[in-house]
Enzyme design. Structure first.
Site, PDB file in Angstrom:
ATOM      1  N   ASP A  65      24.804 -25.927  18.292  1.00 40.17           N
ATOM      2  CA  ASP A  65      25.992 -24.326  18.387  1.00 40.17           C
ATOM      3  C   ASP A  65      25.556 -23.744  16.804  1.00 40.17           C
ATOM      4  O   ASP A  65      26.043 -24.268  15.872  1.00 40.17           O
ATOM      5  CB  ASP A  65      27.064 -24.410  18.848  1.00 40.17           C
ATOM      6  CG  ASP A  65      28.224 -23.056  18.497  1.00 40.17           C
ATOM      7  OD1 ASP A  65      27.633 -22.374  18.420  1.00 40.17           O
ATOM      8  OD2 ASP A  65      28.855 -23.231  19.192  1.00 40.17           O
ATOM      9  N   PHE A  97      25.404  -8.647  21.074  1.00 39.40           N
ATOM     10  CA  PHE A  97      26.926  -8.278  21.503  1.00 39.40           C
ATOM     11  C   PHE A  97      27.583  -6.585  21.616  1.00 39.40           C
ATOM     12  O   PHE A  97      28.499  -6.518  21.583  1.00 39.40           O
ATOM     13  CB  PHE A  97      28.269  -8.649  20.235  1.00 39.40           C
ATOM     14  CG  PHE A  97      27.435 -10.833  19.980  1.00 39.40           C
ATOM     15  CD1 PHE A  97      28.464 -11.659  21.365  1.00 39.40           C
ATOM     16  CD2 PHE A  97      26.872 -10.959  18.829  1.00 39.40           C
ATOM     17  CE1 PHE A  97      27.871 -13.220  20.955  1.00 39.40           C
ATOM     18  CE2 PHE A  97      26.212 -12.282  18.936  1.00 39.40           C
ATOM     19  CZ  PHE A  97      27.336 -13.144  20.217  1.00 39.40           C
ATOM     20  N   SER A 150      13.331  -9.627  14.772  1.00 41.57           N
ATOM     21  CA  SER A 150      12.560  -8.635  16.190  1.00 41.57           C
ATOM     22  C   SER A 150      12.561  -6.857  15.216  1.00 41.57           C
ATOM     23  O   SER A 150      13.223  -7.051  14.465  1.00 41.57           O
ATOM     24  CB  SER A 150      13.886  -8.009  17.299  1.00 41.57           C
ATOM     25  OG  SER A 150      13.776  -6.716  17.507  1.00 41.57           O
ATOM     26  N   TYR A 165      23.640  -6.086  16.714  1.00 40.71           N
ATOM     27  CA  TYR A 165      22.024  -6.416  16.678  1.00 40.71           C
ATOM     28  C   TYR A 165      21.517  -6.084  15.794  1.00 40.71           C
ATOM     29  O   TYR A 165      20.276  -6.763  15.094  1.00 40.71           O
ATOM     30  CB  TYR A 165      20.767  -6.806  17.929  1.00 40.71           C
ATOM     31  CG  TYR A 165      19.890  -7.014  18.832  1.00 40.71           C
ATOM     32  CD1 TYR A 165      20.286  -8.502  18.385  1.00 40.71           C
ATOM     33  CD2 TYR A 165      18.681  -6.595  18.296  1.00 40.71           C
ATOM     34  CE1 TYR A 165      18.793  -9.449  18.739  1.00 40.71           C
ATOM     35  CE2 TYR A 165      17.371  -7.382  18.766  1.00 40.71           C
ATOM     36  CZ  TYR A 165      17.173  -8.342  18.772  1.00 40.71           C
ATOM     37  OH  TYR A 165      17.232  -9.044  19.514  1.00 40.71           O
ATOM     38  N   ARG A 199       9.480 -11.161  28.594  1.00 33.22           N
ATOM     39  CA  ARG A 199      10.835 -11.032  30.124  1.00 33.22           C
ATOM     40  C   ARG A 199      11.726 -12.350  29.616  1.00 33.22           C
ATOM     41  O   ARG A 199      11.033 -13.256  30.540  1.00 33.22           O
ATOM     42  CB  ARG A 199       9.262 -10.806  31.363  1.00 33.22           C
ATOM     43  CG  ARG A 199       9.391  -9.724  31.767  1.00 33.22           C
ATOM     44  CD  ARG A 199       8.006 -10.186  32.913  1.00 33.22           C
ATOM     45  NE  ARG A 199       7.146 -10.877  33.128  1.00 33.22           N
ATOM     46  CZ  ARG A 199       5.881 -10.556  31.984  1.00 33.22           C
ATOM     47  NH1 ARG A 199       5.966  -9.692  32.217  1.00 33.22           N
ATOM     48  NH2 ARG A 199       4.736 -11.825  32.018  1.00 33.22           N
ATOM     49  N   THR A 200      12.824 -12.622  29.418  1.00 30.22           N
ATOM     50  CA  THR A 200      13.847 -13.412  29.093  1.00 30.22           C
ATOM     51  C   THR A 200      15.010 -13.019  29.845  1.00 30.22           C
ATOM     52  O   THR A 200      15.264 -11.623  29.852  1.00 30.22           O
ATOM     53  CB  THR A 200      14.216 -13.664  27.446  1.00 30.22           C
ATOM     54  OG1 THR A 200      14.240 -13.026  27.314  1.00 30.22           O
ATOM     55  CG2 THR A 200      12.315 -14.385  27.695  1.00 30.22           C
TER      56      THR A 200
HETATM   57  N1  NAP Z   1      12.819 -11.133  25.264  1.00 32.13           N
HETATM   58  C1  NAP Z   1      12.723 -10.031  23.949  1.00 32.13           C
HETATM   59  O1  NAP Z   1      12.186  -9.224  24.339  1.00 32.13           O
HETATM   60  C2  NAP Z   1      13.034  -9.837  22.678  1.00 32.13           C
HETATM   61  C3  NAP Z   1      12.773  -9.249  21.942  1.00 32.13           C
HETATM   62  C4  NAP Z   1      12.953  -9.343  20.184  1.00 32.13           C
HETATM   63  C5  NAP Z   1      13.142 -10.513  19.910  1.00 32.13           C
HETATM   64  N2  NAP Z   1      13.931 -10.971  20.464  1.00 32.13           N
HETATM   65  C6  NAP Z   1      14.894 -12.612  19.827  1.00 32.13           C
HETATM   66  O2  NAP Z   1      14.034 -13.988  20.577  1.00 32.13           O
HETATM   67  C7  NAP Z   1      14.933 -14.617  20.739  1.00 32.13           C
HETATM   68  C8  NAP Z   1      14.815 -15.419  21.627  1.00 32.13           C
HETATM   69  O3  NAP Z   1      15.250 -14.799  22.863  1.00 32.13           O
HETATM   70  P1  NAP Z   1      14.931 -14.525  24.521  1.00 32.13           P
HETATM   71  O4  NAP Z   1      14.647 -13.255  24.172  1.00 32.13           O
HETATM   72  O5  NAP Z   1      15.063 -15.612  25.313  1.00 32.13           O
HETATM   73  O6  NAP Z   1      17.071 -14.763  24.612  1.00 32.13           O
HETATM   74  P2  NAP Z   1      18.165 -14.995  25.910  1.00 32.13           P
HETATM   75  O7  NAP Z   1      16.888 -15.868  27.364  1.00 32.13           O
HETATM   76  O8  NAP Z   1      18.623 -14.121  26.032  1.00 32.13           O
HETATM   77  O9  NAP Z   1      18.016 -16.818  24.930  1.00 32.13           O
HETATM   78  C9  NAP Z   1      18.828 -16.362  23.836  1.00 32.13           C
HETATM   79  C10 NAP Z   1      19.645 -18.026  23.976  1.00 32.13           C
HETATM   80  O10 NAP Z   1      20.233 -18.654  22.611  1.00 32.13           O
HETATM   81  C11 NAP Z   1      20.484 -18.895  22.423  1.00 32.13           C
HETATM   82  N3  NAP Z   1      21.869 -19.193  21.855  1.00 32.13           N
HETATM   83  C12 NAP Z   1      22.616 -17.928  21.918  1.00 32.13           C
HETATM   84  N4  NAP Z   1      24.013 -17.809  20.836  1.00 32.13           N
HETATM   85  C13 NAP Z   1      23.614 -19.769  20.610  1.00 32.13           C
HETATM   86  C14 NAP Z   1      24.475 -20.248  20.079  1.00 32.13           C
HETATM   87  N5  NAP Z   1      25.452 -20.034  18.943  1.00 32.13           N
HETATM   88  N6  NAP Z   1      24.430 -21.272  19.215  1.00 32.13           N
HETATM   89  C15 NAP Z   1      23.236 -21.693  19.990  1.00 32.13           C
HETATM   90  N7  NAP Z   1      22.645 -21.047  20.592  1.00 32.13           N
HETATM   91  C16 NAP Z   1      22.563 -19.894  21.072  1.00 32.13           C
HETATM   92  C17 NAP Z   1      20.929 -18.888  24.378  1.00 32.13           C
HETATM   93  O11 NAP Z   1      22.499 -20.057  24.902  1.00 32.13           O
HETATM   94  P3  NAP Z   1      23.015 -19.979  25.844  1.00 32.13           P
HETATM   95  O12 NAP Z   1      21.852 -19.919  27.236  1.00 32.13           O
HETATM   96  O13 NAP Z   1      24.250 -20.985  25.950  1.00 32.13           O
HETATM   97  O14 NAP Z   1      23.533 -18.685  26.359  1.00 32.13           O
HETATM   98  C18 NAP Z   1      19.569 -18.813  25.088  1.00 32.13           C
HETATM   99  O15 NAP Z   1      18.872 -20.690  24.602  1.00 32.13           O
HETATM  100  C19 NAP Z   1      16.091 -14.335  19.825  1.00 32.13           C
HETATM  101  O16 NAP Z   1      16.276 -14.292  18.898  1.00 32.13           O
HETATM  102  C20 NAP Z   1      15.610 -12.617  20.163  1.00 32.13           C
HETATM  103  O17 NAP Z   1      16.515 -12.110  19.537  1.00 32.13           O
HETATM  104  C21 NAP Z   1      13.967 -10.584  22.122  1.00 32.13           C
END
Ligand code: NAP
Length: 242
Positions: A65, A97, A150, A165, A199-200
């Site tokens: 965590d 958040f 980001s 964010y 796409r997540t």
């Molecule tokens: N998707 C986009 O379009 C996008 C664009 C720009 C940047 N990003 C960045 O890319 C990265 C990955 O994003 P994603 O789209 O894959 O997001 P996601 O699907 O929401 O996954 C986020 C991950 O972070 C974990 N997490 C959150 N709080 C945590 C904590 N306190 N300790 C450990 N793990 C924690 C979540 O775990 P839980 O399952 O336990 O919640 C999940 O595994 C992030 O840094 C995000 O800001 C994403």
């Protein structure tokens, strides 16, 4: 770097039970890395790691965590006892958040709690994880730290909305510069990237890029050669303005 050079290297990925963290583990595993897939939830970490092992990849699960400094120390102890070294840290874990209320997520309407929680997870979490693992990288004389940031945290392309964010990712970018300076003589490269709109769960189903496309630059920065860049912000494998 060729896959030859990545064979057997140790990579740790945070927030890897789903989304891009999970995909980064898969792509690094395919390059021959021994991957420590971490999640704040022990069961989710185990399930995700087991899925990738079923694909023939060398992946182990560990609970981490990023909000908990003790958790970072425990992770470092685990990595040290299991492997004795670590080569790559992907600081991927993050969350949004900012509460979407009627009048958007304005900086004028945000709360101290939303801002604090954003910084704790998206900025301080990455710094604490690096603090715990850098001593092991120094011992090896090699390290690649990849901060998944980001464009929303880029000052140059800064816009309104999502204050927690945006501010926390801008601070993650700043921490990338600070850490890269402090480690510039240790063969430890520290870079940040914008993966694009992916796409997540965070990006949503309408996003343009697949998770595999989204982690391309993360994998690229994880495998930089010794004369590669440090302290730089990337998108699509190319430097962009902070
Ligand atoms: N998707 C986009 O379009 C996008 C664009 C720009 C940047 N990003 C960045 O890319 C990265 C990955 O994003 P994603 O789209 O894959 O997001 P996601 O699907 O929401 O996954 C986020 C991950 O972070 C974990 N997490 C959150 N709080 C945590 C904590 N306190 N300790 C450990 N793990 C924690 C979540 O775990 P839980 O399952 O336990 O919640 C999940 O595994 C992030 O840094 C995000 O800001 C994403």
């Amino acid at each position: 770097m060729s896959s030859q050079n990545t064979k057997g290297k140790i990579a740790v990925v945070t927030g890897a039970n789903r989304g891009m963290g999970f995909e980064a583990c898969r792509q690094l595993g395919k390059l021959g890395f021994r991957v420590v897939l971490t999640s704040r939830d022990a069961r989710k970490a185990k399930e995700a790691a087991s899925k990738l092992r079923d694909e023939g990849l060398d992946v182990v699960a560990h609970t981490h965590d990023v909000n908990d400094p003790q958790s970072a120390e425990d992770l470092a102890s685990f990595v040290e006892s299991e492997y004795g070294e670590v080569h790559v840290l992907v600081n991927n874990a993050a969350a949004i958040f900012d509460i979407e209320e009627d009048d958007s997520t304005s900086i004028l309407a945000t709360s101290k709690e939303a801002l604090t929680r954003s910084f704790e997870t998206n900025t301080i979490g990455a710094v604490l994880t690096a603090q715990a693992l850098v001593p092991l990288m120094k011992k090896t004389g090699y390290g690649r730290i990849v901060n998944v940031s980001s464009g929303m945290g880029g000052i140059t392309e800064m816009n309104g909305g999502y204050p927690g964010y945006r501010l926390s990712k801008a601070a993650l970018n700043a921490s990338t510069r600070v850490l890269s300076e402090e480690l510039k003589n240790d063969n430890i490269k520290v870079n940040a990237l914008c993966p694009g709109w992916v796409r997540t769960d965070m990006g949503g189903e309408n996003a343009r890029l697949s998770p595999q496309e989204g982690v391309d630059t993360t994998v690229y920065l994880s495998t930089l050669p010794d004369d590669g860049p440090t302290g730089t912000f990337f998108r699509k494998r190319a430097p962009i303005l902070w």
